[in-house]
Enzyme design. Structure first.
Site, PDB file in Angstrom:
ATOM      1  N   LEU A  45       2.713   3.386 -19.697  1.00 16.36           N
ATOM      2  CA  LEU A  45       4.152   3.230 -19.453  1.00 16.36           C
ATOM      3  C   LEU A  45       4.455   1.894 -18.784  1.00 16.36           C
ATOM      4  O   LEU A  45       5.620   1.563 -18.546  1.00 16.36           O
ATOM      5  CB  LEU A  45       4.652   4.371 -18.542  1.00 16.36           C
ATOM      6  CG  LEU A  45       4.541   5.792 -19.085  1.00 16.36           C
ATOM      7  CD1 LEU A  45       4.905   6.801 -18.002  1.00 16.36           C
ATOM      8  CD2 LEU A  45       5.444   5.973 -20.291  1.00 16.36           C
ATOM      9  N   THR A  71      -6.409  -1.212 -16.185  1.00 13.55           N
ATOM     10  CA  THR A  71      -6.464   0.233 -16.025  1.00 13.55           C
ATOM     11  C   THR A  71      -7.820   0.752 -16.506  1.00 13.55           C
ATOM     12  O   THR A  71      -8.720  -0.036 -16.826  1.00 13.55           O
ATOM     13  CB  THR A  71      -5.235   0.900 -16.692  1.00 13.55           C
ATOM     14  OG1 THR A  71      -5.248   2.284 -16.377  1.00 13.55           O
ATOM     15  CG2 THR A  71      -5.205   0.715 -18.199  1.00 13.55           C
ATOM     16  N   LYS A  98     -11.388  -1.285 -13.910  1.00 17.23           N
ATOM     17  CA  LYS A  98     -11.012  -1.760 -12.563  1.00 17.23           C
ATOM     18  C   LYS A  98     -12.203  -2.324 -11.776  1.00 17.23           C
ATOM     19  O   LYS A  98     -12.043  -3.234 -10.976  1.00 17.23           O
ATOM     20  CB  LYS A  98     -10.335  -0.640 -11.770  1.00 17.23           C
ATOM     21  CG  LYS A  98      -8.966  -0.267 -12.322  1.00 17.23           C
ATOM     22  CD  LYS A  98      -8.307   0.816 -11.500  1.00 17.23           C
ATOM     23  CE  LYS A  98      -7.088   1.361 -12.224  1.00 17.23           C
ATOM     24  NZ  LYS A  98      -6.404   2.422 -11.481  1.00 17.23           N
ATOM     25  N   LEU A 109      -2.614  12.956  -8.803  1.00 13.92           N
ATOM     26  CA  LEU A 109      -2.462  11.553  -9.205  1.00 13.92           C
ATOM     27  C   LEU A 109      -2.111  11.444 -10.684  1.00 13.92           C
ATOM     28  O   LEU A 109      -1.480  10.481 -11.117  1.00 13.92           O
ATOM     29  CB  LEU A 109      -3.743  10.748  -8.942  1.00 13.92           C
ATOM     30  CG  LEU A 109      -4.191  10.523  -7.501  1.00 13.92           C
ATOM     31  CD1 LEU A 109      -5.182   9.367  -7.437  1.00 13.92           C
ATOM     32  CD2 LEU A 109      -3.037  10.262  -6.564  1.00 13.92           C
ATOM     33  N   ARG A 163     -17.240  16.762  -6.561  1.00  9.45           N
ATOM     34  CA  ARG A 163     -18.208  17.587  -7.297  1.00  9.45           C
ATOM     35  C   ARG A 163     -19.625  17.079  -7.021  1.00  9.45           C
ATOM     36  O   ARG A 163     -20.519  17.839  -6.693  1.00  9.45           O
ATOM     37  CB  ARG A 163     -17.859  17.501  -8.791  1.00  9.45           C
ATOM     38  CG  ARG A 163     -18.665  18.342  -9.686  1.00  9.45           C
ATOM     39  CD  ARG A 163     -18.133  18.277 -11.091  1.00  9.45           C
ATOM     40  NE  ARG A 163     -18.128  16.909 -11.625  1.00  9.45           N
ATOM     41  CZ  ARG A 163     -17.680  16.580 -12.818  1.00  9.45           C
ATOM     42  NH1 ARG A 163     -17.178  17.508 -13.606  1.00  9.45           N
ATOM     43  NH2 ARG A 163     -17.723  15.329 -13.232  1.00  9.45           N
TER      44      ARG A 163
HETATM   45  P1  NAP Z   1     -13.066   8.254 -12.147  1.00 10.02           P
HETATM   46  O1  NAP Z   1     -13.444   7.018 -11.416  1.00 10.02           O
HETATM   47  O2  NAP Z   1     -13.626   8.496 -13.503  1.00 10.02           O
HETATM   48  O3  NAP Z   1     -13.456   9.499 -11.174  1.00 10.02           O
HETATM   49  C1  NAP Z   1     -13.272  10.822 -11.625  1.00 10.02           C
HETATM   50  C2  NAP Z   1     -13.456  11.803 -10.460  1.00 10.02           C
HETATM   51  O4  NAP Z   1     -13.102  13.105 -10.919  1.00 10.02           O
HETATM   52  C3  NAP Z   1     -14.883  11.889  -9.930  1.00 10.02           C
HETATM   53  O5  NAP Z   1     -14.832  12.091  -8.534  1.00 10.02           O
HETATM   54  C4  NAP Z   1     -15.423  13.133 -10.655  1.00 10.02           C
HETATM   55  O6  NAP Z   1     -16.459  13.788  -9.934  1.00 10.02           O
HETATM   56  C5  NAP Z   1     -14.200  13.996 -10.668  1.00 10.02           C
HETATM   57  N1  NAP Z   1     -14.169  15.024 -11.741  1.00 10.02           N
HETATM   58  C6  NAP Z   1     -14.072  14.807 -13.067  1.00 10.02           C
HETATM   59  N2  NAP Z   1     -14.009  15.987 -13.720  1.00 10.02           N
HETATM   60  C7  NAP Z   1     -14.058  16.964 -12.775  1.00 10.02           C
HETATM   61  C8  NAP Z   1     -14.039  18.383 -12.833  1.00 10.02           C
HETATM   62  N3  NAP Z   1     -13.940  19.049 -13.994  1.00 10.02           N
HETATM   63  N4  NAP Z   1     -14.072  19.077 -11.678  1.00 10.02           N
HETATM   64  C9  NAP Z   1     -14.155  18.412 -10.497  1.00 10.02           C
HETATM   65  N5  NAP Z   1     -14.209  17.063 -10.367  1.00 10.02           N
HETATM   66  C10 NAP Z   1     -14.154  16.351 -11.513  1.00 10.02           C
HETATM   67  O7  NAP Z   1     -11.478   8.370 -12.348  1.00 10.02           O
HETATM   68  P2  NAP Z   1     -10.351   7.673 -11.424  1.00 10.02           P
HETATM   69  O8  NAP Z   1     -10.109   6.282 -11.882  1.00 10.02           O
HETATM   70  O9  NAP Z   1     -10.725   7.925 -10.001  1.00 10.02           O
HETATM   71  O10 NAP Z   1      -9.041   8.512 -11.830  1.00 10.02           O
HETATM   72  C11 NAP Z   1      -8.836   9.831 -11.341  1.00 10.02           C
HETATM   73  C12 NAP Z   1      -7.436  10.319 -11.752  1.00 10.02           C
HETATM   74  O11 NAP Z   1      -6.437   9.552 -11.086  1.00 10.02           O
HETATM   75  C13 NAP Z   1      -7.134  10.185 -13.247  1.00 10.02           C
HETATM   76  O12 NAP Z   1      -6.473  11.368 -13.668  1.00 10.02           O
HETATM   77  C14 NAP Z   1      -6.190   8.988 -13.325  1.00 10.02           C
HETATM   78  O13 NAP Z   1      -5.322   9.072 -14.436  1.00 10.02           O
HETATM   79  C15 NAP Z   1      -5.438   9.141 -12.006  1.00 10.02           C
HETATM   80  N6  NAP Z   1      -4.807   7.874 -11.518  1.00 10.02           N
HETATM   81  C16 NAP Z   1      -3.442   7.839 -11.437  1.00 10.02           C
HETATM   82  C17 NAP Z   1      -2.799   6.691 -10.957  1.00 10.02           C
HETATM   83  C18 NAP Z   1      -1.294   6.656 -10.863  1.00 10.02           C
HETATM   84  O14 NAP Z   1      -0.726   5.569 -10.704  1.00 10.02           O
HETATM   85  N7  NAP Z   1      -0.624   7.789 -10.888  1.00 10.02           N
HETATM   86  C19 NAP Z   1      -3.557   5.573 -10.571  1.00 10.02           C
HETATM   87  C20 NAP Z   1      -4.972   5.645 -10.655  1.00 10.02           C
HETATM   88  C21 NAP Z   1      -5.578   6.807 -11.142  1.00 10.02           C
HETATM   89  P3  NAP Z   1     -18.016  13.354 -10.087  1.00 10.02           P
HETATM   90  O15 NAP Z   1     -18.208  12.163  -9.164  1.00 10.02           O
HETATM   91  O16 NAP Z   1     -18.765  14.543  -9.692  1.00 10.02           O
HETATM   92  O17 NAP Z   1     -18.219  12.974 -11.543  1.00 10.02           O
END
Ligand code: NAP
Length: 270
Positions: free
Chosen positions: A15, A61, A65, A213, A151
């Site tokens: 977006l 994104t 990052k 988030l 996790r």
């Molecule tokens: P990431 O670096 O891939 O990290 C994913 C995290 O989720 C890890 O801690 C992982 O745990 C955990 N996880 C994944 N599947 C899981 C499950 N089924 N049960 C429990 N834990 C689980 O992703 P990220 O960049 O941090 O993004 C996380 C979320 O934030 C996404 O949905 C993204 O779209 C959102 N976000 C939103 C904004 C916004 O502006 N609104 C900005 C940034 C990010 P493990 O370490 O055990 O694998």
């Protein structure tokens, strides 16, 4: 023409072009803002090509990052502490990096949702890139403490210890969360993307503000929170708009008004 973009993979859903076009209109700035799909192994080349084409800045994104952090010449304390960059400014061939995710979350919580963070007990689910980006700005608001539950427990332990100089942060496994209410729960896992929500004791949500988030009207975490007596439940659309506003200010030195675009997006997205 002033050239800007967001680079990611996937990128179709983004977006950001809509948000930045509205900000530019607000302040009377003439600029282009495009979506660039970089191959998973081609982020650096995509950046070089865009800079050669005259780019003045871009957002980064998922999943680039961390690579963006390695690419910048200089960065802010926030980007440096998180090890992740979501905004780059190009000036005289120098790449300046910032991470606006945390400021975006704090601005949404404090300004749009009128919440105070000071003295609050906060539980963050997940210890990935998003948690890395939000921890310092949250700690700067002086919460009572932040519990990071992941996790993979080793990851939250490592993250908590690297932020301990900025405030009280403790790392846990998701399976160690006690059924005791906290003030704010932030779902920073990517579980919602698979239609799941982290498995945690329901009692922890009673009376809490539950913030996902991820954005959307009914994420699995939001449904779980509503079912388990949360006081307030919200998605991350406000954070998305606020992190974009902070990126816009980083590039242009002007902070745009965010209420109008947030209202528009709320009415149009699912
Ligand atoms: P990431 O670096 O891939 O990290 C994913 C995290 O989720 C890890 O801690 C992982 O745990 C955990 N996880 C994944 N599947 C899981 C499950 N089924 N049960 C429990 N834990 C689980 O992703 P990220 O960049 O941090 O993004 C996380 C979320 O934030 C996404 O949905 C993204 O779209 C959102 N976000 C939103 C904004 C916004 O502006 N609104 C900005 C940034 C990010 P493990 O370490 O055990 O694998």
């Amino acid at each position: 023409m002033n050239k800007y973009a967001v680079i990611g993979n996937p990128i179709n859903h983004s977006l950001s072009p809509t948000i930045h076009a509205q900000f530019a209109k607000q302040v009377g700035l003439s600029m282009t803002y495009e979506k660039i799909l970089a191959p998973l192994d081609g982020f650096t080349i995509a950046v070089k090509n865009f800079i050669s084409a005259g780019a003045l800045g871009f957002n980064i994104t998922v999943p680039f990052k961390l690579e963006a952090f390695d690419l910048v010449d200089e960065c802010t304390l926030n980007a440096k502490t998180s090890g992740a960059v979501n905004t780059i400014k190009v000036e005289n061939g120098i790449l300046y990096g910032e991470n606006t995710d945390g400021t975006g979350l704090v601005n949404d919580l404090c300004n749009n949702l009128q919440q105070s963070i000071k003295g609050k007990d906060i539980l963050i689910l997940g210890a990935g890139g998003a948690t890395q980006g939000i921890l310092l700005p949250l700690l700067e608001c002086q919460p009572e403490r932040i519990l990071v539950a992941n996790r993979t427990k080793a990851r939250s332990l490592k993250l908590a210890s690297s932020y301990s100089e900025f405030g009280k942060v403790c790392g846990f496994g998701l399976d160690q969360i006690k059924a005791k209410p906290v003030d704010i729960i932030i779902n920073a896992t990517s579980a919602s993307l698979d239609g799941k929500t982290p498995e945690i004791p329901p009692g922890v949500a009673a009376g809490a503000l539950c913030y996902d988030l991820m954005y959307g009207k009914q994420t699995p975490f939001m449904q779980w929170a509503r079912k388990n007596s949360a006081l307030e439940v919200t998605d991350g659309l406000g954070m998305l708009v606020e992190q974009a506003a902070s990126a816009f200010a980083f590039w242009h030195g002007k902070t745009p008004e965010t209420k109008q675009i947030l209202k528009f997006l709320r009415e149009t997205i699912d």
